[in-house]
Design a protein around this motif. Structure first.
Motif, PDB file in Angstrom:
ATOM      1  N   SER A   1       0.822  -1.215   0.000  1.00 53.36           N
ATOM      2  CA  SER A   1       0.000   0.000   0.000  1.00 53.36           C
ATOM      3  C   SER A   1       0.855   1.263   0.000  1.00 53.36           C
TER       4      SER A   1
ATOM      5  N   PRO B   1       1.087   3.962  -4.439  1.00 57.91           N
ATOM      6  CA  PRO B   1       1.081   5.415  -4.708  1.00 57.91           C
ATOM      7  C   PRO B   1       2.463   5.949  -5.049  1.00 57.91           C
TER       8      PRO B   1
ATOM      9  N   LEU C   1      -4.683  -0.408  -7.521  1.00 62.93           N
ATOM     10  CA  LEU C   1      -5.500  -0.298  -6.319  1.00 62.93           C
ATOM     11  C   LEU C   1      -6.538  -1.412  -6.250  1.00 62.93           C
TER      12      LEU C   1
ATOM     13  N   ILE D   1     -11.468   5.868  -1.563  1.00 59.95           N
ATOM     14  CA  ILE D   1     -10.542   5.683  -2.682  1.00 59.95           C
ATOM     15  C   ILE D   1     -10.814   6.649  -3.831  1.00 59.95           C
TER      16      ILE D   1
ATOM     17  N   HIS E   1      -3.252   6.128   2.022  1.00 56.22           N
ATOM     18  CA  HIS E   1      -3.494   4.805   1.441  1.00 56.22           C
ATOM     19  C   HIS E   1      -3.478   3.736   2.536  1.00 56.22           C
TER      20      HIS E   1
END
Length: 249
Positions: A58, A62, A110, A132, A204
């Motif tokens: 996670s 990003p 994701l 999200i 996230h």
């Protein structure tokens, strides 16, 4: 027609994506990297962090979006000099095309991350997952601004390219992706939030990890960072766009 061809998905591939399996490579490269870090820190250098597989991935998802936006966005104007000189079109579409390509990969990542969490039995909260789309909007906007700013500046100042690449390299290790923020010295923890990547990664992790609570201050910092980048991107576009055809080579 040449512009439409450029903006097509096939022509948006970077050097390692120029094939019919370009989108597969866009996903495979980051996930091979994730798997490599997972093996290293799970079996050879174990980290005492709860839910570490989800914690690591996670953070990487990003981060890859930000790093790709920097590394490719910085060269997008210069790499399309012929297009800029031959055709009249909104030049801002070039950095936006870089962001949109990686935004697709980011969104798919994701979704895979959600499946990964469910497959491993992590209790993903539905109310957190609803955040999200909001996070997508903020991070895509932020990364688009990065591509616009760096793409224009590199056309004028060629030292921006290696500086940006070096900055990404340094920030990767300065960002708590495979370690925790608490493991950093206290003085550096205060400075860490000047790094916007940390804010995005923490948000996230709030969504995907069960033990983290929502920090309103981080959301405020995210809004501030995104607003600053929007202002800078608009300023750079306004000042650099009129003469860019004379500077790109």
């Amino acid at each position: 027609m040449e512009l439409l061809y450029f903006l097509s998905l096939k022509n948006l591939k970077s050097k390692y994506k120029e094939s019919y399996f370009g989108m597969l490579w866009m996903l495979l490269v980051p996930f091979v990297t994730m798997a490599t870090f997972y093996v290293i820190f799970q079996f050879f250098m174990p980290m005492n962090i709860p839910h570490y597989p989800l914690y690591l991935i996670s953070g990487l998802v990003p981060w890859f979006f930000i790093s790709f936006s920097v590394n490719e966005g910085v060269y997008v104007m210069a790499n399309n000099a012929n297009l800029i000189k031959k055709i009249a079109f909104p030049r801002v579409l070039l950095p936006l095309s870089v962001t949109s390509t990686h935004a697709l990969s980011y969104t798919i990542s994701l979704l895979i991350l959600i499946i990964f969490g469910l497959a491993l039995g992590y209790p993903l909260a539905a109310h957190k997952l609803l955040l999200i789309p909001l996070l997508l909007i903020f991070q895509i906007t932020f990364c688009a601004c990065i591509s616009i700013i760096l793409g224009y500046l590199f056309a004028y100042y060629r030292d921006i390219g290696p500086i940006a690449e070096l900055g990404v390299f340094i920030l990767f290790y300065a960002t708590p992706i495979f370690y925790t923020l608490d493991s950093m010295p206290k003085k550096l923890q205060l400075l860490a939030f000047l790094n916007p990547a940390i804010i995005y990664i923490d948000l996230h992790r709030f969504i995907f990890l069960p033990d983290l609570s929502f920090d309103q201050k981080k959301m405020l910092i995210l809004v501030v960072w995104t607003s600053i980048m929007l202002i800078l991107a608009k300023f750079v576009h306004k000042t650099k766009n009129p003469l860019i055809a004379d500077y790109v080579k």
